[in-house]
Structure formats: structure tokens, C-alpha cells
Scaffold this motif. Structure first.
Motif, PDB file in Angstrom:
ATOM      1  N   SER A  71       0.621  20.345   7.277  1.00  0.00           N
ATOM      2  CA  SER A  71       0.868  19.603   6.298  1.00  0.00           C
ATOM      3  C   SER A  71       0.943  18.588   5.685  1.00  0.00           C
ATOM      4  N   SER A  72       1.031  18.209   4.837  1.00  0.00           N
ATOM      5  CA  SER A  72       1.143  17.302   3.500  1.00  0.00           C
ATOM      6  C   SER A  72       2.614  16.778   2.840  1.00  0.00           C
ATOM      7  N   GLY A  73       2.021  15.771   2.717  1.00  0.00           N
ATOM      8  CA  GLY A  73       3.484  14.965   1.574  1.00  0.00           C
ATOM      9  C   GLY A  73       4.797  16.459   0.681  1.00  0.00           C
ATOM     10  N   GLY A  74       5.460  15.739   1.207  1.00  0.00           N
ATOM     11  CA  GLY A  74       7.026  16.706   0.093  1.00  0.00           C
ATOM     12  C   GLY A  74       7.304  18.350   0.801  1.00  0.00           C
ATOM     13  N   ASP A  75       6.190  18.717   1.612  1.00  0.00           N
ATOM     14  CA  ASP A  75       6.474  19.770   2.852  1.00  0.00           C
ATOM     15  C   ASP A  75       7.725  19.825   3.937  1.00  0.00           C
ATOM     16  N   THR A  98       3.485  10.995   2.131  1.00  0.00           N
ATOM     17  CA  THR A  98       3.924  10.326   1.053  1.00  0.00           C
ATOM     18  C   THR A  98       4.498  11.435  -0.205  1.00  0.00           C
ATOM     19  N   PRO A  99       5.009  12.426  -0.193  1.00  0.00           N
ATOM     20  CA  PRO A  99       6.543  11.676  -0.301  1.00  0.00           C
ATOM     21  C   PRO A  99       6.593  12.359   1.378  1.00  0.00           C
ATOM     22  N   ASP A 100       7.838  12.106   2.144  1.00  0.00           N
ATOM     23  CA  ASP A 100       7.872  12.020   3.622  1.00  0.00           C
ATOM     24  C   ASP A 100       8.161  13.727   3.503  1.00  0.00           C
ATOM     25  N   VAL A 101       7.748  14.085   4.686  1.00  0.00           N
ATOM     26  CA  VAL A 101       7.659  15.260   5.651  1.00  0.00           C
ATOM     27  C   VAL A 101       8.708  15.729   5.873  1.00  0.00           C
ATOM     28  N   THR A 102       9.397  17.038   5.366  1.00  0.00           N
ATOM     29  CA  THR A 102      11.028  17.101   6.105  1.00  0.00           C
ATOM     30  C   THR A 102      10.708  18.306   7.282  1.00  0.00           C
ATOM     31  N   ALA A 159      -5.326  16.473  -7.264  1.00  0.00           N
ATOM     32  CA  ALA A 159      -5.152  17.956  -7.527  1.00  0.00           C
ATOM     33  C   ALA A 159      -3.428  17.196  -7.176  1.00  0.00           C
ATOM     34  N   VAL A 160      -2.434  18.182  -7.572  1.00  0.00           N
ATOM     35  CA  VAL A 160      -1.627  17.856  -7.516  1.00  0.00           C
ATOM     36  C   VAL A 160      -0.517  18.802  -6.329  1.00  0.00           C
ATOM     37  N   HIS A 161      -0.132  18.711  -5.253  1.00  0.00           N
ATOM     38  CA  HIS A 161      -0.167  19.473  -3.977  1.00  0.00           C
ATOM     39  C   HIS A 161       1.641  19.846  -4.353  1.00  0.00           C
ATOM     40  N   ALA A 162       1.573  21.478  -4.030  1.00  0.00           N
ATOM     41  CA  ALA A 162       2.763  22.030  -4.092  1.00  0.00           C
ATOM     42  C   ALA A 162       2.874  21.897  -2.998  1.00  0.00           C
TER      43      ALA A 162
END
Length: 489
Positions: A59-63, A83-87, A23-26
Motif C-alpha cells: 500500500s501507499s498513502g491514502g489506500d 501520508t495520508p493514512d491507509v485505512t 507522481a500523484v498516487h491514485a
């Protein structure tokens, strides 16, 4: 197989592949506020969470986690692998204040490790006197690694016990970018880089101004940055390695007369405490009356390059340029290199150039540096290993750097939301200091005098070096040169 069966087969196969595809995470934006609550179904702007740690756990990656203005008291546990980073970002720069009477941010997890987190725009400090050690700590625990952590555009200040930031015990791939550090406590540092790998410290401002925080200056604190290994083989690394300290501003010394702006090695261990270090494009301003040991220090290290740094001002010190020595069981220093640095005392008060016992260093290089003592001779001492006459390509002359009159320490005022000097962002304070106190005049002796093969591609302001390659941290002032605030990252 007829056409209908073939179509059905292909449709079924496509459906199967879609079911099996990950699944692609939004990207999700979470919100944290002082009036929030940590419970399922929350985290929106209208119904925020109460804590950063709980938001991270959702959170998940990119959040992105946006933290509203206010004071957040208590320890914040930074954990998770992303992955990618959470900011994690203060929604309004520096308006989210993180405070605790012990370590404010703990960036480690002994069960699974921590990776892929960026922390941006916060005001982080101890809550006051009597605090337990450290403001921020990131480390690996046992075999659980802390890696890919970024601190960017934060105000980290006023430790009342020990270091402001400790990076230790096997952490790796750490980025400290564009932050402001001031006021540690006792024989400790702004940053302790200790038994780790691949750390970049870039674009930061380091100083002390205890009075501005209502504190007494005891002139007893240690170096602003130390790079070392305190525990020998007690973790994944024997010696800190692959550390880059570049494009930073150091000023307003209020520490011990035995300490440095930057020190490599400290604890007297029998192994090399640090190696493969690059120290470049830093500006060190001698604007305070307090005595330090030397701008640079190294003990028990090898393979260290100091290049295109500018040390300028009165800088009361036991040695203006460097101290190279051994401590305890340290091996001899090996391959310590100095290229294209400026050591300039316009007032002519430099009375000791180096503190370098001959027995403590096996090999060093001093080449193509600029030396200026207000028209007076550069001090020479035959009992020391390193003297200006060791530099066969020495440049003797005035770099014509600006005087430090009117320099204001960029202490943060949370009430006015400005730094000393009237700036509203750390990047603006950094630019002001570097551009107004670090750039030589176009006719100065440093211009177009650098050793080209040992000159970085950029200068302290992130601007490309000219073809002539100026000695020191900054290329000369030029109206056509525009400040670039980006970092290597």
C-alpha cells in the motif's frame, strides 16, 4: 531568440518540470479474504490477498484495504509509514474476526516505526484460554516512533491474559474512537495508556460481562482505563501527557474492589506518572452489585481536570466519588480539579464520598458539582481531605436521571449480528446508553446550573451545549435535539 526557438525552449522546460514533479498516487483499494493468496499481481476483489500485513506492504498513502468476512487466525503486524493514512476496514462491519493465541495486532516496527494507519470495523479478541498477553499493542521501539494510529468502530474483547489494548513506550497521536471494550483478565485493563503523548479516547463503551462470554467473573480485574508511566525515563516520555478521555460510557462493574472505572497513576514511581489530563463528558453507570474502589482514582499525578462527568446509580464502592492518594514513591498529587460533575445515588446508599488522605494531595479544586443521595445527607468525613463542604458552589438536589432498570449490556452476538439490546452498530448502542440513562429531566437540579467557563462546548452525544450549560455529561432530553455521532478525531 526567434519565436520558433522560444517555443521549443518553453516546451522543453515544461517537459523537464513535468519529469521532475512528484507522481500523484491514485488511491488504490486492496482486498483481503480467507481464501486469498499473498503473491504479486493479486489484491483485487476477484483475486484477493490472504493477509492484512501483506496488503499493507503493497500500500501507499491514502489506500484502502477491505477485509472480507471470516476468521483470520494469527498475529497481524501493522507496519509502514503513510501520508495520508491507509485505512484497513472490515468490508462488512464486525464480520471480519481477528483471533490469535497471543497479541492479535502488533502496531510497532523497530526498524522504521509506524505511522498513518486507521483500523475500522473489526471483531478482535484472543482465541481462548491460555493465550499470551495482550490483544492489541501499539508502542514505539527505541527511536522508531509509532504515531497517527486510529482504532475506530471495533469490538475489542475477551483478553485471556493482560490488557485488551496497551498503548505504551512513547507512542503518540493515537485516536481510540467509537469502539466497544469488554472482558479483560486479571489485574489489567481495557486500555493501558502508559508513557505516551497525545491520546484521545472518545465515544467508546466500556463494560464487563464475563458470563456472556462463557467465562467466570472473579471480581479481580483492574480499572477499565489507566493512565500512567511504568518505566519512568525508559522511553521518550517521563509521564504520560496530553491525554483526553471524553464522551465515553462506562457500566457493569465486575472488577476488583480496589480498582476504578478510570485511574490516573498506578505504579508508585518517584515522578509524576501522568499530567495534563482532561476527563470530561463521561457517563458512569452503577448498575452492577459488585464493589469498586471509586469511580475516579488519581495517584502520583498533576494537572488533571475532571469536568461534566455523570456518575449515577447504586454503585457499591469504598468511596462513591474519588480516591486521591499516593502509591510507593509517588509525589503528592497537584492541581486535581473537579467541575460540573454529577455524583448521584438515587437509592440513597452512598455511605462514603471520598477516600482522600490529607498528606497525599498538595492542591485540589472542587467547584460547582452536583451531589444527590436519594434525599439523604451526603456523607462527610473529617479525616478525609475532600468533602462536599469544600465545594462553595455545590448544587444539592435531584438531577432526575433515568433509572437503570432494563439496562442490557451490549455484548456482541456474532450469530445474530446484533449487540445486546438489539443494536446493529456500536454507535447505536452508545447512543442508546447515553440518551436513555445519562440525560437529566428538564426540571432536574443539574439543568442550567453549570459553571460556564468550565463546560465543554458539546455533551456526551456530541450535541452543542445550551446557553444555560447543564452540569454532568448530557444536556436534558429534548425532541428537537438530534444525535450527532461524529468524533473530534
Amino acid at each position: 531568440m526567434n519565436s520558433a526557438m522560444a517555443l521549443a525552449y518553453r516546451s522543453g522546460l515544461l517537459l523537464l518540470l513535468l519529469c521532475l514533479a512528484p507522481a500523484v498516487h491514485a488511491q488504490q483499494t486492496w482486498y483481503v479474504a480467507t481464501n486469498g493468496a499473498d503473491s504479486p499481481g493479486r489484491g483485487s476483489e476477484a483475486m484477493p490477498f490472504a493477509t492484512i500485513t501483506y496488503a499493507l506492504d503493497q500500500s501507499s498513502g491514502g489506500d484502502v484495504i477491505l477485509v472480507e468476512p471470516g476468521v483470520y487466525n494469527g498475529r497481524i503486524r501493522i507496519r509502514g509509514q503513510f501520508t495520508p493514512d491507509v485505512t484497513i476496514r472490515s468490508r462488512q462491519p464486525y464480520r471480519a474476526q481477528l483471533r490469535h493465541s497471543s497479541t492479535v495486532l502488533t502496531i510497532y516496527d523497530g526498524s522504521v516505526g509506524v505511522s498513518g494507519v486507521a483500523i475500522e470495523g473489526f471483531d478482535i479478541a484472543h482465541s481462548g484460554a491460555g493465550a499470551e498477553p495482550l490483544v492489541v499493542q501499539m508502542q514505539s521501539e527505541s527511536t522508531q516512533v509509532t504515531e497517527r494510529i486510529t482504532l475506530r468502530d471495533n469490538i475489542l474483547h475477551d483478553s485471556f491474559n493482560n490488557d485488551i489494548l496497551k498503548i505504551n513506550n512513547g507512542a503518540r497521536q493515537i485516536r481510540i474512537l467509537g469502539n466497544l471494550f469488554y472482558n479483560q483478565t486479571g489485574s489489567d485493563e481495557h486500555i493501558d495508556i502508559n508513557s505516551v503523548e497525545d491520546v484521545l479516547v472518545e465515544g467508546n463503551v466500556f463494560f464487563n460481562d464475563f458470563a456472556a462470554s462463557g467465562r467466570v467473573n472473579g471480581n479481580n480485574t483492574s480499572s477499565y482505563i489507566v493512565i500512567k508511566d511504568s518505566n519512568a525515563a525508559g522511553d521518550a516520555y517521563l509521564g504520560a501527557r496530553d491525554i483526553r478521555v471524553r464522551r465515553n460510557v462506562f457500566l457493569n462493574w465486575q472488577g476488583s474492589s480496589g480498582s476504578n472505572f478510570l485511574l490516573c497513576g498506578e505504579d508508585g514511581t518517584a515522578n509524576f506518572e501522568a499530567f495534563d489530563l482532561l476527563i470530561e463528558n463521561n457517563l458512569m453507570l452503577g448498575n452492577a452489585p459488585n464493589t469498586m474502589r471509586a469511580a475516579f482514582g488519581a495517584k502520583g499525578c498533576r494537572d488533571v481536570v475532571f469536568r461534566n462527568n455523570t456518575v449515577v446509580g447504586d454503585l457499591p464502592s469504598l468511596a462513591f466519588a474519588m480516591r486521591l492518594n499516593r502509591e510507593g514513591s509517588n509525589p503528592q498529587l497537584q492541581n486535581i480539579q473537579f467541575y460540573n460533575n454529577i455524583w448521584s445515588d438515587p437509592g440513597g446508599s452512598m455511605d462514603d464520598f471520598s477516600d482522600t488522605p490529607p498528606a497525599d494531595t498538595q492542591s485540589f479544586t472542587l467547584d460547582n458539582n452536583l451531589y444527590y443521595n436519594g434525599g439523604n445527607a451526603i456523607p462527610m468525613d473529617g479525616s478525609e481531605l475532600v468533602n462536599v463542604d469544600d465545594d462553595s458552589a455545590a448544587v444539592l438536589g435531584d438531577p432526575e436521571l433515568p433509572l437503570q432498570t432494563g439496562l442490557i449490556t451490549p455484548v456482541w452476538n456474532a450469530t445474530s449480528q446484533t449487540f445486546g439490546g438489539g443494536h446493529t452498530r456500536i454507535a447505536d448502542a452508545f447512543q442508546h446508553l447515553a440518551a436513555n440513562f445519562g440525560r437529566p429531566a428538564p426540571g432536574g437540579a443539574a439543568v442550567a446550573a453549570g459553571r460556564v467557563d468550565q463546560t465543554p462546548a458539546d455533551d456526551i452525544l456530541g450535541l452543542p451545549r445550551g446557553a444555560g450549560r447543564t452540569i454532568g455529561a448530557a444536556e436534558p432530553a429534548n425532541a428537537d435535539r438530534v444525535f450527532y455521532s461524529g468524533f473530534e478525531g
